[in-house]
Enzyme design. Sequence first.
Site, mmCIF file in Angstrom:
data_model
loop_
_atom_site.group_PDB
_atom_site.id
_atom_site.type_symbol
_atom_site.label_atom_id
_atom_site.label_comp_id
_atom_site.label_asym_id
_atom_site.label_seq_id
_atom_site.Cartn_x
_atom_site.Cartn_y
_atom_site.Cartn_z
ATOM 1 N N SER A 42 13.973 22.513 44.798
ATOM 2 C CA SER A 42 14.127 23.385 45.952
ATOM 3 C C SER A 42 12.875 23.299 46.810
ATOM 4 O O SER A 42 11.953 22.533 46.509
ATOM 5 C CB SER A 42 14.329 24.835 45.497
ATOM 6 N N LYS A 43 12.856 24.119 47.846
ATOM 7 C CA LYS A 43 11.720 24.093 48.778
ATOM 8 C C LYS A 43 10.386 24.339 48.078
ATOM 9 O O LYS A 43 9.350 23.869 48.529
ATOM 10 C CB LYS A 43 11.911 25.164 49.849
#
Length: 474
Positions: A246-247
């Site tokens: 994810s980010k």
Amino acid sequence: MKYKKLRVRFAPSPTGQLHLGGARTALFNWLFARKHGGKFLIRIEDTDKLRSKQEFTDQICDSLKWLGLDWDEEIVYQSTRIDLYKSAIEKLLEKGNAYRCFCSKEKIAEERKQAEISGSGYYYSGTCRNLDEKLVQANIKNGQPFSMRISVPEGYTEFDDKIYGNIRVNNKEIDDFIIARTDGNPVYNLVVAIDDNDMKITNIIRGEDHISNTAKQLLIYKALNYPIPEFAHLPMILGPDKKRLSKRHGATGVQEYRDQGYLASALINYLALLGWNPGTEQEIFPPDELIKQFSIERVQKKSAVFDERKLQWMSGQHIYKKSASEILNSIRFNDPDWRKSDDEHYVLKVIELMKERVKSLRDMQEMTGMFFDDPLEYDEKALRKKWKDNTINDLIAKFERSLEKIELWDAEQLEIVLRNLAEREDISAGKIIHPTRLALSGTGSGPSLFDMMVLLGKETCLRRLQKANKILPY
Ligand code: GLU
């Protein structure tokens, strides 16, 4: 295996930019299609009007183009196909495979709450499944809102996943799920099945997070007598901390990698190895070689772990294999004016010299400044180590005088002159090499000193040595 009329699709929802997981799904579909002479299609799943944005569709398409994942037919937009979905819902209703559900939100919420309290999973109770037709008509007449639910038959739903093998779900574990909301909008699991059938998709390749949807979609396939495609679910991609990528793990959008100066071919190569391997030690593949070697049978079940350093290494390998002019073109794709006012022949020579040392196009831009401008400052750490006191100044002055006399300015001559001086002074060559490098480039590391000096030319080298000798050590 030979697939006749093979058709695959990549079906992003335009609610964000193309991230690495999406790009990997697109890539595997594309490789599969290109390998078997099939078609690769794009479908934009933009039924969620609130979250879907045209700018994301544009970004996704730009990223796919940049990666070189070209598609074969016009892009299909779900938002333009609502009539198709409505008529399929009608058909399901007529055939008795779907029914109207008048249960209120409150009633459903209460059922959910009860299920939670008793610790059992929530399944719709089926209250409206066998409503008397007269009651249904009366409710409609009264304007009572209704959603549409699929009527899940008893039995099992199973499929042979190309990667995960046989998957069998007891239909008891699937409740009569909603296929259209009270506002008439059809839901994801319905439209995906309708579209895949309408687009004649033969193989569905997507993330393993969709496995549970596949069983639901198969119920729709069966209810509508659609031919069943083949399914292949791709393993998850995890971050280095073994949590879903994810980010948090840094740049996740394909465009960010482009902006950081990665070559598309390197990112493609890296993504291909996230879940697939060729069964050999080979790691560096240009895209056409990937097409040749790719096989869906060699995709693993085990989650793949994203490793930024491996990507950087691979990126360096891809840059090294490119010609200087290809590298220059790629840099100018991102930054059209880069080194436009410098002599192109010289720029290409600089790139050639530096290409084995850089990991990205951006590195190339940032690490080659010394070939164009005299250093304004000198790396402090290198200075402390390599230019401790003014005994170095004497050496550099002597070296400079020997250089002045050189007529043929090539690497061999330069090396001879430097080594002769070292011998005369009874010191190691490094004692001259390091401060010279510092004086010429301002840094403590870089390409071969002699190659660098050849490129910089006599005049520049002498000027920089004199300048450094005047101001160093600080
Ligand atoms: N739109 C879905 C997603 O972005 C993909 C659906 C599918 O591939 O079936 O996850």
